[in-house]
Design an enzyme around this catalytic site. Structure first.
Site, PDB file in Angstrom:
ATOM      1  N   ASN A   1       0.878  -1.174   0.000  1.00  0.00           N
ATOM      2  CA  ASN A   1       0.000   0.000   0.000  1.00  0.00           C
ATOM      3  C   ASN A   1       0.913   1.221   0.000  1.00  0.00           C
ATOM      4  O   ASN A   1       1.527   1.539   1.014  1.00  0.00           O
ATOM      5  CB  ASN A   1      -0.890  -0.018   1.250  1.00  0.00           C
ATOM      6  CG  ASN A   1      -1.677   1.273   1.409  1.00  0.00           C
ATOM      7  OD1 ASN A   1      -1.803   2.058   0.464  1.00  0.00           O
ATOM      8  ND2 ASN A   1      -2.206   1.494   2.604  1.00  0.00           N
TER       9      ASN A   1
ATOM     10  N   LYS B   1       0.101   4.279  -0.318  1.00  0.00           N
ATOM     11  CA  LYS B   1      -0.516   5.491   0.257  1.00  0.00           C
ATOM     12  C   LYS B   1      -0.250   6.706  -0.652  1.00  0.00           C
ATOM     13  O   LYS B   1      -0.271   6.560  -1.868  1.00  0.00           O
ATOM     14  CB  LYS B   1      -0.018   5.720   1.688  1.00  0.00           C
ATOM     15  CG  LYS B   1      -0.100   4.466   2.544  1.00  0.00           C
ATOM     16  CD  LYS B   1       0.147   4.730   3.996  1.00  0.00           C
ATOM     17  CE  LYS B   1       0.171   3.416   4.763  1.00  0.00           C
ATOM     18  NZ  LYS B   1       0.144   3.610   6.201  1.00  0.00           N
TER      19      LYS B   1
ATOM     20  N   HIS C   1      -9.404   1.404   4.615  1.00  0.00           N
ATOM     21  CA  HIS C   1      -8.152   1.561   5.365  1.00  0.00           C
ATOM     22  C   HIS C   1      -8.404   2.485   6.562  1.00  0.00           C
ATOM     23  O   HIS C   1      -9.177   3.437   6.461  1.00  0.00           O
ATOM     24  CB  HIS C   1      -7.064   2.136   4.452  1.00  0.00           C
ATOM     25  CG  HIS C   1      -5.707   2.065   5.073  1.00  0.00           C
ATOM     26  ND1 HIS C   1      -5.295   2.952   6.043  1.00  0.00           N
ATOM     27  CD2 HIS C   1      -4.677   1.199   4.900  1.00  0.00           C
ATOM     28  CE1 HIS C   1      -4.067   2.637   6.426  1.00  0.00           C
ATOM     29  NE2 HIS C   1      -3.669   1.573   5.750  1.00  0.00           N
TER      30      HIS C   1
ATOM     31  N   GLU D   1      -6.781   4.789   7.761  1.00  0.00           N
ATOM     32  CA  GLU D   1      -6.517   6.219   7.511  1.00  0.00           C
ATOM     33  C   GLU D   1      -7.721   6.870   6.842  1.00  0.00           C
ATOM     34  O   GLU D   1      -8.011   8.044   7.068  1.00  0.00           O
ATOM     35  CB  GLU D   1      -5.233   6.369   6.677  1.00  0.00           C
ATOM     36  CG  GLU D   1      -4.007   6.063   7.532  1.00  0.00           C
ATOM     37  CD  GLU D   1      -2.788   5.568   6.784  1.00  0.00           C
ATOM     38  OE1 GLU D   1      -2.752   5.665   5.542  1.00  0.00           O
ATOM     39  OE2 GLU D   1      -1.876   5.056   7.453  1.00  0.00           O
TER      40      GLU D   1
ATOM     41  N   GLU E   1      -5.613  -4.928  10.320  1.00  0.00           N
ATOM     42  CA  GLU E   1      -4.546  -3.958  10.574  1.00  0.00           C
ATOM     43  C   GLU E   1      -4.830  -3.217  11.885  1.00  0.00           C
ATOM     44  O   GLU E   1      -5.633  -2.265  11.894  1.00  0.00           O
ATOM     45  CB  GLU E   1      -4.486  -2.943   9.436  1.00  0.00           C
ATOM     46  CG  GLU E   1      -4.195  -3.550   8.074  1.00  0.00           C
ATOM     47  CD  GLU E   1      -3.587  -2.520   7.134  1.00  0.00           C
ATOM     48  OE1 GLU E   1      -2.486  -2.782   6.648  1.00  0.00           O
ATOM     49  OE2 GLU E   1      -4.196  -1.467   6.909  1.00  0.00           O
TER      50      GLU E   1
ATOM     51  N   GLY F   1       2.531   1.864  10.759  1.00  0.00           N
ATOM     52  CA  GLY F   1       3.568   2.884  10.656  1.00  0.00           C
ATOM     53  C   GLY F   1       4.288   3.191  11.958  1.00  0.00           C
ATOM     54  O   GLY F   1       4.994   4.190  12.061  1.00  0.00           O
TER      55      GLY F   1
ATOM     56  N   SER G   1       3.211  -2.555  10.250  1.00  0.00           N
ATOM     57  CA  SER G   1       4.650  -2.658  10.544  1.00  0.00           C
ATOM     58  C   SER G   1       5.254  -4.005  10.156  1.00  0.00           C
ATOM     59  O   SER G   1       6.156  -4.496  10.835  1.00  0.00           O
ATOM     60  CB  SER G   1       4.927  -2.329  12.015  1.00  0.00           C
ATOM     61  OG  SER G   1       4.605  -0.972  12.271  1.00  0.00           O
TER      62      SER G   1
END
Ligand code: PEP
Length: 247
Positions: A10, A12, A93, A95, A163, A169, A208
């Site tokens: 991904n 992003k 996702h 985010e 996730e 991250g 991660s």
């Protein structure tokens, strides 16, 4: 029977034309790792150039709208992604759930549109750190699966990406036991929703993943692949993760 693993990157909001050689190197590794499915979710601007630079390699988008067309400024339809060359799309996702206030109903509608258009939908779910600390991780995630999954979901049409929000991250990952517990719970939820078909849906772990932890994470029961953010941007970081997925 074990499902063929899927290792998806991904990117992003990263990636310019100058990065096409990285994509080509990853696509070449995908060919030499034929027993693993490899894919890259790219910014929309890179989908068509990447498909031209790496023909046959699985390129996807990172979001779609559920409508076919209309007054939705800044959004992309499934057909637009397909026309650019995408074969899959990431939906829900964390985010996007956070930054764009997307609900699980939004995510389900996007996944339904992707399925109807023939794009594999990678549906993301995951708990926050506060939810895990409160002991609610499994109930939060299984509720997200219930609410985000199309009722007609099938193995070739959707994958789930678990996730944990706090692992994305951050360099932190859950313990192997916590990943195993969550993937087993998601598998049980899929089977209760879809019957036997729930066995055919791949459940990816994301958060991660890197070369040093990929082998352990990818060989936990019911981990059928990985969704990888930062470590998918460079072929040198991503290819060892693809290799780690091999049996
Ligand atoms: C992601 O955002 O999907 C992700 C897994 O990111 P990272 O690997 O960088 O934690």
């Amino acid at each position: 029977m074990a499902l063929k693993k899927l290792v998806a990157g991904n990117w992003k909001m990263n990636g310019r034309l100058a990065d096409l050689p990285e994509i080509q190197a990853i696509a070449a590794a995908a060919i030499s790792h034929g027993d693993v499915d490899v894919a890259l979710g790219l910014p929309a601007t890179l989908i068509a150039p990447a498909c031209a630079a790496a023909p046959g390699f699985a390129i996807g988008g990172q979001d779609c709208h559920w409508a076919a067309s209309g007054a939705h400024t800044g959004c992309l339809s499934v057909d637009m992604l397909k026309e650019a060359g995408a074969s899959f799309v990431i939906v829900g996702h964390s985010e996007r759930r956070t930054d764009n206030h997307e609900t699980s109903l939004d995510v389900r509608q996007k996944a339904e549109a992707a399925m109807a258009g023939g794009l594999l939908a990678i549906i993301c779910v995951g708990e926050t750190e506060a939810q895990r600390d409160a002991g609610d991780a499994v109930s939060v995630v299984t509720e997200q699966v219930r609410a985000s999954l199309p009722v007609t979901a099938a193995g070739g049409a959707v994958a789930i990406a678990y996730e944990p929000v706090w692992a994305i991250g951050t360099g932190r990952t859950p313990s192997a036991a916590d990943v195993a517990e969550m993937h087993a719970a998601i598998r049980a939820e899929l089977k209760s929703l879809l019957g036997q078909e729930g066995e055919n849906i791949r459940i990816l772990y994301g958060g991660s993943v890197k070369a040093s932890n990929a082998a352990e994470l990818l060989h936990i029961a019911d981990v059928d692949g990985a969704l990888v953010g930062g470590a998918s941007l460079k072929a040198a970081d991503f290819i060892p993760i693809i290799s780690a997925a091999k049996r």
